[in-house]
Design a protein around this motif. Structure first.
Motif, PDB file in Angstrom:
ATOM      1  N   THR A  70       0.816  -1.217   0.000  1.00 20.38           N
ATOM      2  CA  THR A  70       0.000   0.000   0.000  1.00 20.38           C
ATOM      3  C   THR A  70       0.850   1.268   0.000  1.00 20.38           C
ATOM      4  OG1 THR A  70      -0.119  -0.069   2.426  1.00 20.38           O
ATOM      5  CG2 THR A  70      -1.905  -1.126   1.206  1.00 20.38           C
ATOM      6  N   GLY A  71       2.143   1.134   0.241  1.00 17.20           N
ATOM      7  CA  GLY A  71       3.005   2.302   0.315  1.00 17.20           C
ATOM      8  C   GLY A  71       3.732   2.568  -0.990  1.00 17.20           C
ATOM      9  N   GLU A  72       4.761   3.404  -0.910  1.00 15.61           N
ATOM     10  CA  GLU A  72       5.569   3.764  -2.068  1.00 15.61           C
ATOM     11  C   GLU A  72       6.570   2.648  -2.363  1.00 15.61           C
ATOM     12  OE1 GLU A  72       5.720   6.600  -4.099  1.00 15.61           O
ATOM     13  OE2 GLU A  72       3.755   7.033  -3.252  1.00 15.61           O
ATOM     14  N   VAL A  73       6.262   1.808  -3.322  1.00 11.83           N
ATOM     15  CA  VAL A  73       7.141   0.693  -3.683  1.00 11.83           C
ATOM     16  C   VAL A  73       7.129   0.501  -5.192  1.00 11.83           C
ATOM     17  CG1 VAL A  73       6.789  -0.559  -1.504  1.00 11.83           C
ATOM     18  CG2 VAL A  73       5.304  -1.033  -3.475  1.00 11.83           C
ATOM     19  N   ILE A  74       8.099  -0.257  -5.668  1.00  7.92           N
ATOM     20  CA  ILE A  74       8.098  -0.740  -7.040  1.00  7.92           C
ATOM     21  C   ILE A  74       7.493  -2.142  -7.029  1.00  7.92           C
ATOM     22  CG2 ILE A  74       9.546  -1.389  -9.002  1.00  7.92           C
ATOM     23  CD1 ILE A  74      11.658   0.595  -7.817  1.00  7.92           C
ATOM     24  N   VAL A  75       6.573  -2.400  -7.925  1.00  2.00           N
ATOM     25  CA  VAL A  75       5.978  -3.717  -8.069  1.00  2.00           C
ATOM     26  C   VAL A  75       6.491  -4.291  -9.390  1.00  2.00           C
ATOM     27  CG1 VAL A  75       3.836  -5.028  -8.332  1.00  2.00           C
ATOM     28  CG2 VAL A  75       3.936  -3.090  -6.739  1.00  2.00           C
TER      29      VAL A  75
END
Length: 245
Positions: A70-75
């Motif tokens: 749900t946070g600031e990440v690269i998927v």
């Protein structure tokens, strides 16, 4: 006869989801134009309704495993068909894609993609595309969301092998963000090309996070290993190889 009926159902299903795309796009457009929340709501509505239609029209059930971030990440995901796009996006609160530049000219998809913060890149010029991709992502970093990139750069059918492109690694290095890998088996039921849809349970699985700070080479090796290994296990679990015999 059974195959013929499934083919007809598949044709009707495809017609319905694209008609639904137009309807949802028109209905949500005023909200989407004044607020990014409207664009996200439209995309989630269409993705979830498509998954629902897939379940009862062509027998493709959908299952999401692991914990969607749900946070600031690269998927960084494996890409086998349009269905993994739908399932991944439906699972994330504020997803945004690295997408082909040509898609911004596509009706409905183009305007909504830009409103959601998707990053269009020219895949024909690899070095320039990567530099532009990083610059655009950094420029838009103030827009919270999960940045989705398909690590092999294109759809890869279950029986094919393609190398992982460096773009995911450069984003990981430049943005200094954690990365959540995603394994899939959706190509066993919804192929990259063609009309026929095969009944079964399509799975996407959010795998353990790769924390920020690894070297580029270590990151790329780990990403490819975990995604390919788990995707292969999901294909075996789905019975895909048995059906190919």
């Amino acid at each position: 006869m059974k195959q013929s009926i499934q083919w007809v159902r598949s044709v009707i299903f495809l017609g319905l989801i694209y008609f639904n795309l137009l309807v949802v796009g028109i209905v949500f457009l005023p909200w989407a134009l004044v607020s990014r929340s409207g664009a996200f709501a439209a995309a989630h509505t269409w993705c979830r309704s498509t998954m629902w239609l897939a379940g009862w029209m062509v027998g493709i059930k959908t299952e999401v495993r692991g914990t969607p971030p749900t946070g600031e990440v690269i998927v960084a995901a494996k890409h086998q068909s349009f269905l993994d796009i739908i399932m991944i996006y439906a699972s994330l609160p504020r997803g945004k894609f690295i997408m082909k530049k040509e898609l911004i000219y596509t009706p409905v998809i183009g305007i909504y993609g830009l409103r959601m913060g998707c990053v269009p890149v020219d895949r024909g010029k690899r070095g320039a595309a990567i530099r532009k991709m990083v610059a655009q992502v950094v420029a838009g970093i103030g827009n919270p969301g999960q940045l989705i990139i398909f690590a092999q750069g294109t759809r890869v059918p279950p029986t094919e092998k393609l190398p992982y492109k460096i773009g995911a690694g450069i984003l990981y290095k430049e943005l200094k963000q954690d990365c959540v890998p995603v394994a899939v088996n959706v190509g066993a039921f919804w192929p990259a090309h063609g009309i026929m849809r095969t009944p079964g349970t399509a799975v996407i699985e959010f795998l353990p996070t790769i924390p920020a700070g690894k070297s580029l080479s270590d990151f790329m090796e780990e990403l490819e290993n975990v995604v390919e290994t788990r995707s292969e296990e999901l294909l075996v679990e789905s019975g895909y190889y048995e059906r190919q015999k």
